[in-house]
Design a protein around this motif. Structure first.
Motif, PDB file in Angstrom:
ATOM      1  N   VAL A 185       0.848  -1.197   0.000  1.00  0.00           N
ATOM      2  CA  VAL A 185       0.000   0.000   0.000  1.00  0.00           C
ATOM      3  C   VAL A 185       0.881   1.245   0.000  1.00  0.00           C
ATOM      4  N   ASP A 186       0.363   2.300  -0.624  1.00  0.00           N
ATOM      5  CA  ASP A 186       1.110   3.544  -0.650  1.00  0.00           C
ATOM      6  C   ASP A 186       0.822   4.350   0.608  1.00  0.00           C
ATOM      7  N   THR A 187       1.385   5.546   0.688  1.00  0.00           N
ATOM      8  CA  THR A 187       1.231   6.360   1.897  1.00  0.00           C
ATOM      9  C   THR A 187      -0.194   6.862   2.100  1.00  0.00           C
ATOM     10  N   ARG A 188      -1.040   6.737   1.060  1.00  0.00           N
ATOM     11  CA  ARG A 188      -2.445   7.134   1.187  1.00  0.00           C
ATOM     12  C   ARG A 188      -3.360   5.925   1.380  1.00  0.00           C
ATOM     13  N   GLY A 189      -2.758   4.738   1.582  1.00  0.00           N
ATOM     14  CA  GLY A 189      -3.541   3.536   1.847  1.00  0.00           C
ATOM     15  C   GLY A 189      -4.089   2.846   0.614  1.00  0.00           C
ATOM     16  N   ARG A 190      -3.617   3.230  -0.561  1.00  0.00           N
ATOM     17  CA  ARG A 190      -4.100   2.632  -1.803  1.00  0.00           C
ATOM     18  C   ARG A 190      -3.248   1.410  -2.145  1.00  0.00           C
ATOM     19  N   PRO A 191      -3.890   0.285  -2.481  1.00  0.00           N
ATOM     20  CA  PRO A 191      -3.119  -0.928  -2.780  1.00  0.00           C
ATOM     21  C   PRO A 191      -2.502  -0.878  -4.167  1.00  0.00           C
ATOM     22  N   ARG A 192      -1.392  -1.578  -4.302  1.00  0.00           N
ATOM     23  CA  ARG A 192      -0.730  -1.771  -5.588  1.00  0.00           C
ATOM     24  C   ARG A 192      -0.295  -3.223  -5.640  1.00  0.00           C
ATOM     25  N   SER A 193      -0.619  -3.896  -6.726  1.00  0.00           N
ATOM     26  CA  SER A 193      -0.251  -5.301  -6.897  1.00  0.00           C
ATOM     27  C   SER A 193       0.694  -5.455  -8.061  1.00  0.00           C
ATOM     28  N   ARG A 194       1.544  -6.470  -7.931  1.00  0.00           N
ATOM     29  CA  ARG A 194       2.421  -6.857  -9.019  1.00  0.00           C
ATOM     30  C   ARG A 194       2.645  -8.353  -8.891  1.00  0.00           C
ATOM     31  N   VAL A 195       2.992  -9.004  -9.990  1.00  0.00           N
ATOM     32  CA  VAL A 195       3.170 -10.452 -10.011  1.00  0.00           C
ATOM     33  C   VAL A 195       4.663 -10.762  -9.987  1.00  0.00           C
ATOM     34  N   LEU A 196       5.068 -11.559  -8.999  1.00  0.00           N
ATOM     35  CA  LEU A 196       6.473 -11.880  -8.781  1.00  0.00           C
ATOM     36  C   LEU A 196       6.613 -13.344  -8.363  1.00  0.00           C
ATOM     37  N   THR A 199      10.198 -18.679   6.109  1.00  0.00           N
ATOM     38  CA  THR A 199      10.753 -17.401   5.686  1.00  0.00           C
ATOM     39  C   THR A 199      10.669 -17.344   4.173  1.00  0.00           C
ATOM     40  N   GLY A 200      10.246 -16.216   3.650  1.00  0.00           N
ATOM     41  CA  GLY A 200      10.210 -16.015   2.214  1.00  0.00           C
ATOM     42  C   GLY A 200      11.323 -15.084   1.793  1.00  0.00           C
ATOM     43  N   TRP A 201      11.682 -15.194   0.541  1.00  0.00           N
ATOM     44  CA  TRP A 201      12.716 -14.340  -0.049  1.00  0.00           C
ATOM     45  C   TRP A 201      12.242 -13.901  -1.425  1.00  0.00           C
ATOM     46  N   LEU A 202      12.514 -12.665  -1.746  1.00  0.00           N
ATOM     47  CA  LEU A 202      12.153 -12.164  -3.060  1.00  0.00           C
ATOM     48  C   LEU A 202      13.369 -11.506  -3.683  1.00  0.00           C
ATOM     49  N   GLY A 203      13.883 -12.118  -4.756  1.00  0.00           N
ATOM     50  CA  GLY A 203      14.898 -11.477  -5.569  1.00  0.00           C
ATOM     51  C   GLY A 203      14.157 -10.547  -6.514  1.00  0.00           C
ATOM     52  N   THR A 204      14.519  -9.273  -6.505  1.00  0.00           N
ATOM     53  CA  THR A 204      13.703  -8.307  -7.226  1.00  0.00           C
ATOM     54  C   THR A 204      14.509  -7.064  -7.589  1.00  0.00           C
ATOM     55  N   PHE A 205      13.956  -6.274  -8.461  1.00  0.00           N
ATOM     56  CA  PHE A 205      14.487  -4.948  -8.714  1.00  0.00           C
ATOM     57  C   PHE A 205      13.936  -4.022  -7.631  1.00  0.00           C
ATOM     58  N   ARG A 206      14.748  -3.114  -7.132  1.00  0.00           N
ATOM     59  CA  ARG A 206      14.308  -2.155  -6.110  1.00  0.00           C
ATOM     60  C   ARG A 206      13.709  -0.952  -6.839  1.00  0.00           C
ATOM     61  N   THR A 207      12.469  -1.124  -7.294  1.00  0.00           N
ATOM     62  CA  THR A 207      11.823  -0.053  -8.041  1.00  0.00           C
ATOM     63  C   THR A 207      11.440   1.081  -7.095  1.00  0.00           C
ATOM     64  N   PRO A 208      11.334   2.301  -7.599  1.00  0.00           N
ATOM     65  CA  PRO A 208      10.963   3.421  -6.732  1.00  0.00           C
ATOM     66  C   PRO A 208       9.616   3.214  -6.035  1.00  0.00           C
ATOM     67  N   VAL A 209       8.624   2.667  -6.733  1.00  0.00           N
ATOM     68  CA  VAL A 209       7.303   2.466  -6.120  1.00  0.00           C
ATOM     69  C   VAL A 209       7.375   1.428  -5.006  1.00  0.00           C
ATOM     70  N   LYS A 210       7.971   0.283  -5.289  1.00  0.00           N
ATOM     71  CA  LYS A 210       8.075  -0.785  -4.289  1.00  0.00           C
ATOM     72  C   LYS A 210       8.858  -0.296  -3.071  1.00  0.00           C
ATOM     73  N   ALA A 211       9.981   0.377  -3.310  1.00  0.00           N
ATOM     74  CA  ALA A 211      10.813   0.872  -2.215  1.00  0.00           C
ATOM     75  C   ALA A 211      10.054   1.900  -1.369  1.00  0.00           C
ATOM     76  N   ALA A 212       9.330   2.799  -2.017  1.00  0.00           N
ATOM     77  CA  ALA A 212       8.579   3.816  -1.269  1.00  0.00           C
ATOM     78  C   ALA A 212       7.457   3.189  -0.455  1.00  0.00           C
ATOM     79  N   HIS A 213       6.731   2.256  -1.046  1.00  0.00           N
ATOM     80  CA  HIS A 213       5.646   1.603  -0.315  1.00  0.00           C
ATOM     81  C   HIS A 213       6.182   0.900   0.917  1.00  0.00           C
ATOM     82  N   LEU A 214       7.238   0.116   0.743  1.00  0.00           N
ATOM     83  CA  LEU A 214       7.762  -0.658   1.870  1.00  0.00           C
ATOM     84  C   LEU A 214       8.437   0.221   2.913  1.00  0.00           C
TER      85      LEU A 214
END
Length: 170
Positions: free
Chosen positions: A34-45, A57-72
Motif C-alpha cells: 500500500v502507498d502512503t495514502r492507503g491505496r493498494p498496488r499489486s504486481r506479479v512476482l 521465511t520467504g525471499w524475493l529477488g527483485t528490482f528495487r523499483t521506486p514504487v516498491k521501495a517507497a511503499h515498503l
C-alpha cells in the motif's frame, strides 16, 4: 512459546505440505503493498520459501523499483497470494525488509536456482547476468506473520481455511 511458533491455531507443519504444493504449482504470486495514502498496488512476482524448524521465511529477488521501495519504506507489510485454477489458494501476510548482506544474496540466488519449494524458482541470471553481486539484484526478506491455505476439497465442503500465525511482533 519460541519465536515463530503458532499462537492459538494451526502449526505451520500442519499446512506446510499444502502451502509448498500450491506455491510450487502456481509459482507466481501477486504481491500487494500500500502507498502512503492507503491505496493498494499489486504486481506479479516469484518469491521463494524455506522453513527452519517451525518458522517459514520467504525471499524475493527483485528490482528495487521506486514504487516498491517507497511503499515498503512507509509500510513494510505486504501480502503474497497464490491461486490455482484447481481452486487451491495460499496467502502469506509478511513484513518485508531489504537485505543487502552478500551472504544472503548468494543464499537467495541458490534458492531460486534449485526451486524452493520444488517447482518455484528460476534461473535468476536471466534477469541479473552479474550473478548475486549484480547491482540490480536486490533481496527482500519476507517474515510471515500469517499464512493461510485453502484446498479445493476444503472449499467445496465449507471447511474454513487453515491459518498459521507467528508469535513474532508484526
Amino acid at each position: 512459546m519460541s519465536t515463530g511458533t503458532r499462537r492459538a491455531g494451526t502449526a505451520f507443519a500442519d499446512l506446510r505440505a499444502d502451502f509448498d504444493r500450491t506455491v510450487g504449482s502456481v509459482v507466481y504470486a501477486t504481491m500487494t503493498t500500500v502507498d502512503t495514502r492507503g491505496r493498494p498496488r499489486s504486481r506479479v512476482l516469484i518469491p521463494v520459501w524455506e522453513t527452519e524448524g517451525e518458522t517459514p521465511t520467504g525471499w524475493l529477488g527483485t528490482f528495487r523499483t521506486p514504487v516498491k521501495a517507497a511503499h515498503l519504506a512507509a509500510n513494510p507489510h505486504a501480502t503474497f497470494s497464490y491461486w490455482s485454477p484447481a481452486q487451491h489458494t495460499a496467502s502469506a501476510d509478511v513484513v518485508a525488509t531489504w537485505d543487502d548482506d552478500p551472504g544472503v544474496r548468494e543464499h537467495v540466488w541458490e534458492l531460486y536456482r534449485r526451486g524452493s519449494p520444488p517447482g518455484a524458482g528460476y534461473d535468476p541470471g536471466a534477469y541479473w547476468p552479474g550473478g548475486p553481486t549484480d547491482p540490480g539484484f536486490h533481496v527482500l526478506r519476507l517474515e510471515p506473520w500469517r499464512i493461510q491455505v485453502l484446498r479445493a476439497h476444503e472449499l467445496v465442503t465449507g471447511r474454513p481455511p487453515r491459518i498459521w500465525r507467528s508469535d513474532r511482533p508484526h
